[in-house]
Write a protein that holds these residues in place. Structure first.
Motif: not given
Length: 451
Positions: A199-200, A208, A210, A237, A239-240, A242, A262-263, A265, A330
């Motif tokens: 997941t991360e 990951s 996502s 989205w 899952m993440q 942000e 943080k956007e 992926l 994201t």
């Protein structure tokens, strides 16, 4: 795996890829054989994340060059890509960079497959396997969007796609698969990856679950399967979920957007070219005019030339530098979900997504809310936001091709150099850029794109 062995493996892989995987490596050279070896290779950011083709960016982005700037570009292939020349590229670098990723991931998958069953249990093994599958899918996806025609269901089983290499065996003769089979392989790899990845992200340059969902969303959008594009974008989205608030960025910075923000992926970069160098690029005035008062993207993405304050260059790469970002974010996921929602009659969901994006891009978050209830007009709004958001991400060339059979949204491309106009008519065979000459010469089973 010691440093010397790692260097030997890197040399083997680079040599194997010269001339499109036609030169055979020394069989006595070391190859990876443990899970740790595979993990170290997967963490090679400079090889796996930074060498994707730039030709689609040169061909498609909403910018122009002066004749003087164009003539000063040292690489002939880059000049030709800008004017959509019918001359095959002289350098194989754009092709090789992506196929090096394919070769390397095939080698890793082969090693992982041959491990004893007792070593295949556990999160580390699953994540390594999923990471390799993801990278192979992403590499094929980058290639097919540049070197193949748009995906059309009624011709995809006869249109040419990419050579699909699923083995590190260099004795296998390559030829181009159909477009249908190429996309099927991309979907298969992403789909398997999403079931294996963590997941991360375990490393910043890694991937990951996502990201695999986002890769599928991008793929299905390109194929115009909007229901599946919506579903996979929705999964990514969730899952993440942000977004960067652009109010927190410094518009005065040379490169306001931070690497691995943080956007992001999945971080992927194109090779550099002076054809979109900061000193050369001049953005289309119509694009610049589309950013209305309060939209922070204008100041985050662009800067005016000192001597020409009405002319803007680009500074908004998500890599915090001159190299262009072609990875997954994201914000792209949200735009995919918004477009797919508009196209499938989910008006309120499309409005929620597009307004959420705008809220994070507007000064003081005081944005003019979009309330359009007509699906067709709302779709135009979403596509306009997509054009403003995803500048120099390699998405416009893909979108031009994807929208070419829509009479209300297709565009004819035109650029002028030394008084001569160069065109890409709607539906042109030029949508599939020419394969490098060395590739088709060294392997005559690989058919050149028609003109």
């Amino acid at each position: 795996m010691n440093v010397l062995k790692y260097i030997v493996i890197g040399a083997l892989l680079c040599t194997a890829c010269n001339g499109f995987l036609e030169i055979k490596p020394d069989k006595k050279m070391s190859v990876p054989h443990t899970l740790e070896d595979c993990e170290l290779l997967l963490n090679d950011y400079s090889t796996l994340n930074t060498a994707y083709p730039s030709m689609g960016i040169i061909a498609g982005e909403d910018y122009y060059l002066t004749s003087a700037n164009w003539n000063s570009i040292s690489v002939l292939d880059d000049r030709n890509a800008y004017i959509w020349s019918d001359e095959p590229a002289l350098l194989a670098t754009p092709w090789q960079g992506a196929y090096r990723v394919v070769y390397l991931t095939n080698q890793i998958l082969n090693v992982l497959d041959q491990m004893p069953n007792s070593q295949k249990a556990g999160a580390r093994y699953s994540n390594a396997y999923g990471h390799a599958l993801f990278l192979r899918a992403f590499a094929f996806q980058q290639l097919v969007e540049i070197y193949a025609l748009p995906y059309r269901p009624n011709t995809a089983d006869i249109d040419l796609g990419m050579p699909i290499r699923l083995s590190p065996d260099l004795d296998v003769v390559s030829k181009r698969a159909t477009l249908k089979d190429t996309y099927a392989q991309i979907i298969s790899d992403y789909s398997r990856a999403k079931n294996l990845l963590a997941t991360e992200r375990t490393i910043k340059g890694g991937t990951s679950k996502s990201a695999a969902y986002a890769g599928l969303a991008r793929t299905y959008l390109t194929m115009k399967d909007y229901e599946k594009a919506f579903n996979y974008a929705d999964s990514a989205w969730r899952m993440q979920a942000e977004l960067l608030d652009y109010n927190t960025l410094k518009t005065s910075d040379s490169y306001p957007l931070r690497r691995f923000n943080k956007e992001v992926l999945f971080s992927a970069l194109s090779t550099h070219s002076n054809a979109f160098g900061r000193l050369y690029v001049r953005m289309n005035p119509d694009l610049i005019a589309s950013y209305t008062i309060g939209d922070l993207r204008k100041a985050i993405y662009f800067q005016p030339y000192t001597m020409e304050p009405t002319v803007y260059s680009f500074k908004g790469s998500y890599d915090q530098g001159a190299t262009l970002f072609v990875g997954l974010t994201t914000s792209e996921v949200l735009l995919i979900r918004a477009e797919a929602a508009a196209r499938t009659g989910q008006i309120n969901k499309a409005l929620t997504d597009i307004n959420l994006l705008r809220a994070n891009r507007w000064k003081g978050r005081d944005y003019p809310e979009i309330t359009e209830q007509n699906a067709d007009r709302l779709l135009d709004t979403v596509l306009a936001e997509r054009a403003k958001e995803l500048v120099f991400r390699g998405r416009r060339w893909s979108d031009i091709k994807r929208l070419s059979d829509d009479p209300n949204r297709s565009v004819e491309l035109k650029r002028t150099i030394d008084g001569k106009d160069y065109m890409v008519p709607v539906g042109s065979l030029k949508y599939a850029l020419m394969i490098p000459h060395v590739v088709t010469q060294q392997n005559q089973n690989i058919e050149q794109n028609k003109r």
